[in-house]
Design a protein around this motif. Sequence first.
Motif, mmCIF file in Angstrom:
data_model
loop_
_atom_site.group_PDB
_atom_site.id
_atom_site.type_symbol
_atom_site.label_atom_id
_atom_site.label_comp_id
_atom_site.label_asym_id
_atom_site.label_seq_id
_atom_site.Cartn_x
_atom_site.Cartn_y
_atom_site.Cartn_z
ATOM 1 N N SER C 203 0.889 -1.193 -0.013
ATOM 2 C CA SER C 203 -0.120 -0.080 0.047
ATOM 3 C C SER C 203 1.085 1.272 0.103
ATOM 4 O O SER C 203 0.531 2.289 -0.643
ATOM 5 C CB SER C 203 -1.080 0.053 1.159
ATOM 6 N N CYS C 204 2.031 1.175 0.594
ATOM 7 C CA CYS C 204 2.917 2.335 0.568
ATOM 8 C C CYS C 204 3.688 2.542 -0.782
ATOM 9 O O CYS C 204 3.575 3.819 -1.288
ATOM 10 C CB CYS C 204 4.331 1.933 1.470
ATOM 11 N N VAL C 205 3.817 1.609 -1.594
ATOM 12 C CA VAL C 205 4.372 1.962 -2.895
ATOM 13 C C VAL C 205 3.217 2.494 -3.855
ATOM 14 O O VAL C 205 3.680 3.432 -4.732
ATOM 15 C CB VAL C 205 4.910 0.622 -3.633
ATOM 16 N N THR C 206 2.049 2.217 -3.599
ATOM 17 C CA THR C 206 1.075 2.647 -4.434
ATOM 18 C C THR C 206 0.333 3.849 -3.884
ATOM 19 O O THR C 206 0.281 4.933 -4.650
ATOM 20 C CB THR C 206 -0.395 1.708 -4.479
ATOM 21 N N ILE C 207 -0.151 3.893 -2.451
ATOM 22 C CA ILE C 207 -0.850 5.001 -2.256
ATOM 23 C C ILE C 207 0.117 5.942 -1.174
ATOM 24 O O ILE C 207 -0.545 6.983 -0.503
ATOM 25 C CB ILE C 207 -2.120 4.889 -1.482
ATOM 26 N N GLY C 208 1.234 5.583 -0.809
ATOM 27 C CA GLY C 208 2.070 6.297 0.187
ATOM 28 C C GLY C 208 2.015 6.190 1.503
ATOM 29 O O GLY C 208 0.946 5.234 1.973
ATOM 30 N N ALA C 209 2.916 6.379 2.318
ATOM 31 C CA ALA C 209 3.046 6.143 3.570
ATOM 32 C C ALA C 209 1.775 6.468 4.340
ATOM 33 O O ALA C 209 1.388 6.038 5.342
ATOM 34 C CB ALA C 209 4.499 6.541 4.176
ATOM 35 N N VAL C 210 1.539 7.827 4.153
ATOM 36 C CA VAL C 210 0.171 8.435 4.862
ATOM 37 C C VAL C 210 -0.831 7.678 4.894
ATOM 38 O O VAL C 210 -1.537 6.964 5.640
ATOM 39 C CB VAL C 210 0.063 9.816 4.484
ATOM 40 N N LEU C 211 -1.207 7.361 3.526
ATOM 41 C CA LEU C 211 -2.394 6.700 3.262
ATOM 42 C C LEU C 211 -2.433 5.179 3.553
ATOM 43 O O LEU C 211 -3.564 4.747 4.026
ATOM 44 C CB LEU C 211 -2.767 6.846 1.703
ATOM 45 N N SER C 212 -1.402 4.479 3.663
ATOM 46 C CA SER C 212 -1.158 3.360 3.882
ATOM 47 C C SER C 212 -1.554 3.099 5.473
ATOM 48 O O SER C 212 -2.462 2.237 5.406
ATOM 49 C CB SER C 212 0.265 2.891 3.668
ATOM 50 N N THR C 213 -1.091 4.012 6.238
ATOM 51 C CA THR C 213 -1.465 3.826 7.761
ATOM 52 C C THR C 213 -3.148 4.258 7.579
ATOM 53 O O THR C 213 -3.659 3.506 8.745
ATOM 54 C CB THR C 213 -0.764 4.823 8.531
ATOM 55 N N ALA C 214 -3.516 5.081 7.180
ATOM 56 C CA ALA C 214 -4.804 5.604 7.159
ATOM 57 C C ALA C 214 -5.793 4.353 6.857
ATOM 58 O O ALA C 214 -6.742 4.178 7.520
ATOM 59 C CB ALA C 214 -5.244 6.625 6.358
ATOM 60 N N VAL C 215 -5.716 3.565 5.730
ATOM 61 C CA VAL C 215 -6.542 2.564 5.233
ATOM 62 C C VAL C 215 -6.171 1.169 6.223
ATOM 63 O O VAL C 215 -7.091 0.431 6.350
ATOM 64 C CB VAL C 215 -6.458 2.132 3.817
ATOM 65 N N LEU C 216 -4.967 1.100 6.799
ATOM 66 C CA LEU C 216 -4.692 -0.018 7.532
ATOM 67 C C LEU C 216 -5.619 0.242 8.927
ATOM 68 O O LEU C 216 -6.214 -0.720 9.254
ATOM 69 C CB LEU C 216 -3.233 -0.023 7.841
ATOM 70 N N ILE C 217 -5.555 1.335 9.605
ATOM 71 C CA ILE C 217 -6.083 1.273 10.983
ATOM 72 C C ILE C 217 -7.257 2.133 11.093
ATOM 73 O O ILE C 217 -7.988 1.551 11.665
ATOM 74 C CB ILE C 217 -4.956 2.279 11.742
ATOM 75 N N GLY C 218 -7.685 3.034 10.341
ATOM 76 C CA GLY C 218 -8.909 3.748 10.354
ATOM 77 C C GLY C 218 -9.980 2.982 9.958
ATOM 78 O O GLY C 218 -10.937 2.600 11.115
ATOM 79 N N PRO C 219 -10.288 2.340 8.816
ATOM 80 C CA PRO C 219 -11.512 1.436 8.801
ATOM 81 C C PRO C 219 -11.598 0.352 9.945
ATOM 82 O O PRO C 219 -12.677 0.107 10.330
ATOM 83 C CB PRO C 219 -11.283 0.792 7.492
ATOM 84 N N ALA C 220 -10.437 -0.254 10.295
ATOM 85 C CA ALA C 220 -10.614 -1.362 11.172
ATOM 86 C C ALA C 220 -10.901 -0.784 12.578
ATOM 87 O O ALA C 220 -11.889 -1.288 13.186
ATOM 88 C CB ALA C 220 -9.163 -2.139 11.281
ATOM 89 N N ALA C 221 -10.513 0.267 12.994
ATOM 90 C CA ALA C 221 -10.874 0.875 14.279
ATOM 91 C C ALA C 221 -12.259 1.135 14.072
ATOM 92 O O ALA C 221 -12.995 0.965 15.017
ATOM 93 C CB ALA C 221 -9.715 2.100 14.551
ATOM 94 N N ALA C 222 -12.606 1.886 13.263
ATOM 95 C CA ALA C 222 -14.170 2.223 13.085
ATOM 96 C C ALA C 222 -15.027 0.921 13.097
ATOM 97 O O ALA C 222 -15.963 1.010 13.939
ATOM 98 C CB ALA C 222 -14.529 2.859 11.962
ATOM 99 N N ALA C 223 -14.695 -0.007 12.320
ATOM 100 C CA ALA C 223 -15.082 -1.336 12.447
ATOM 101 C C ALA C 223 -15.493 -1.916 13.689
ATOM 102 O O ALA C 223 -16.510 -2.318 14.456
ATOM 103 C CB ALA C 223 -14.997 -2.339 11.544
#
Lengths: 291, 283, 322
Positions: C203-223
């Motif tokens: 995910s880092c290589v495609t969407i960057g380090a910032v977004l990588s963490t965002a989609v890794l943690i954000g949706p999971a934490a919300a769910a």
Amino acid sequence: MFAGFMVHAWVVATMVAVVAGVVGFFTVLRGSAFVAHAVPQAGFAGAAGASLIGISTFAGLGTFAVVSALAIGMLGKRGRHDAVTALALVFMLGLGALFLSWSEEYASAIYALLFGEVLGVSTNQVLATAVLGVVCISAVVILYRPLLLSSVMPEAAEARGVRSHRMEMYFLVVVALVTTMSVPVVGALLMFSLMVGAPGAARSFTDKPLGALGLSVGISVAIVWIAIAASYETDWPVGFFVGVLGAVFFVTGRGWAAWRRSGAGRVERARQPATGPMRFTTATGMNTEPT
Amino acid sequence: MTSPDRFDARPEVLRLEGVSLWLSGREILHDVGFSLRAGELTGLIGSNGAGKTTIFRVILGLETPSSGRVLFAGHPRPHRNRLIGYVPQSIGLDPDVPLRARDLVALGIDGDRFGIPLPSRGRRRLVDDMLEAVDAQAFADTRVGKLSGGELQRSLIAHALISQPRLLLLDEPLASLDIRSEQEVVGLLARIAREQQIAVLISAHEMNPLLPVMDRVVYVASGRAASGSTEEVVREDVLSALYGHHVDVLHLQDRILVVAGKDEGHHLELEREQHALPPRGLG
Amino acid sequence: MTGVSAILNGIFEPGLFTSEPVRVAVVVGGVVSLVSAVVGVFTVIRGQSFAGHSLGDLGTTGGSGAFLVGANPLWGFVAFALVGAGAMELFEARRPRQRDMATGIVLGAGLGIAALFLYLGTTRSNTTGATITILFGSMFVIRASMIPVFVLLSLSALAVVALLYRPLLLSAVSPDIAHARGVPVRTVGILYLLALAVAVSLSCVTIGAVLSTAVLIGPAAAALRLTKRPGLAITWAALIAVAVTWLGILLAYDSYYWPPARRGWPVSFFVVALVFVVYLLADLASRRKARRQSAHAVARREDRVGLPGDSDRTGPAGLGAR
């Protein structure tokens, strides 16, 4: 190496190292390394925003650092602390990306904010750093005992009237202040290495809390001095030397502790039959359910 | 449930009156009442989840009862109270945390005060005396994370006692101890209660190790409590009323076993109770 | 999608962005956020958000290294993240605070090396823009020819997680119970960390380090605020992640005419802001649920996974006298 323009660098870097060593002691004790990584990066976003609207980067940095620290503290009360930290971090970085996309010249500025610009420090920056450094160290000195108590045994601290969550908030604000003073000079990433590497190494060498605090400061200063000297000689970035030296000191400390343990272990085994009650630890280690 | 008892002459330190507590839609405590007196050792007995820890949290002021009162020496409990010493079950500290048993005890003196402690001969002597009182000199300079269960328990007791409390609360102090250190800790606590005239409340899921030293028992089951002397409380009628179904109280030499009664699925219940009560007192 | 491409062709110079990269961005963004969200549920349950984020930063270091020597950045990202995961595990970090420390040390060293790589990169090839690309990523640098490799790596990360599903949950709830039941807790932990490293570096290589963490943690934490059941949480997280990513891409296209710069707002800002809003809403919903529950005085046992750190944590009762 000690020419006129380098004097500021030496002075400011030493001040940052001392404060990083002191605050880092509690960062490591409380398991807050992620916060120490997130808050400076959030501050970096603030700096980007401030440069966009033409106010002092110092103000932008401080505002964003404090706001993100408080957000982490408040949201972390209910959700998972590390997940909330990650969310605050990416949100701030997203804002940073937005600000950068609006401004015209950015690349070298980002590099400076992330990795530091020790060699271009002005007298005003030295003064500002000194003032904030004194504030941070005073805060840690004042909070020392209740912070230590609530880090070690939060429930017992609470029972004695030390509000653990309030302590957490105070500590987060201190981290935000440290960030504000250090990021313009040494950068967000370097500060993090100092705050984790030095105290992490120090705890391997001494059993006393105050001793570890002092040693953490010593190691932190040593790392910074070696890094600046090496950077001056090689022209490679200071951040590289700080990051790698932090890990080197940490691994050395671990090695020293292991060596000491194997040495002391032999003595321990020798006296074991006389005193040693058999150990029988159970699975209910941290059973703190509110039944 | 409180009955007239032998120790009325001793000053009352703590009294709970009709304490009920609701947490997120569940009634955790129902009409709990008992009192603790100076110099007495009381056992707070109940299985895991019965409400023991919640009763502690209420006494410590970490939970506010939905109804009922908590009186400390006859007055409502103040928030900041140095007169209650608390020993948590475990503090889960890493072995690499630079904090010695001695430092933990010193934090008991004034851990809630601001500022870095100044080294003083008086402080040091106070800590040394306390370490000696709980027989902890041998490991005074060992890191807290490296102490054995019994050593940690003694350090935590010293930490709680050094501020000279009038009430000492211990959360499952025997849970992580082997039988030998269990006896040592129980003996130490009984001595502290008598010598220093402190009210001591010990929670445990197993009452047998406490039987020789316990002045009174508070038995907790499904959020309700009965208190009095062991003979008054640990009886079939009292405990059956508490559990809401029939239980048998078996006396085996000097041990007591509480098992589910004959009428409802007792095979399974009996088996489980026996697992929860491993054979003790053989030595 | 062709509509989007049409708009894009109107917006950007023809030849810089044809419809091909856009399609790739939507596909790759979707796949990456889906995989991240699924892996992320376990990351949040196990309290390894810091490791997840750090592996991304380490991958970034690898990316800048690969950039320096002219290798394919994808391999730089994956290799460094895997090495980082191994180094974290090397410090024998079992308790949360020790793990925090080990992660911090590895991250610190990695960032130092990144500083060096970027410095060498800028002095040699004078492309300061590399810092930006690497930190914030770009959906548009992935070539279509790389997609098979990409999907294969994603699937392997998913497969590891699927295989370890139950042991992972059990050892997250209580390592002691898991150990007693014969789960090789440490091996499971290492395998999971490696899967995390692969997912995050992709995910880092495609969407960057910032977004990588965002989609890794954000949706999971919300769910996990919405439901305590792991299966349901994974579904929710995947849905949220994909929705947020696609909506972010769309909004970024739309923002081209927005003030002040009139050259488009970054995708990462939109996705991150959406993730944050979703988390806040989920948090609000879970609090209202809790309040409703205490209003109705219903004593019922919840089916819960017993996350350590949640208000209703339960100790491994009954194992005391093993």
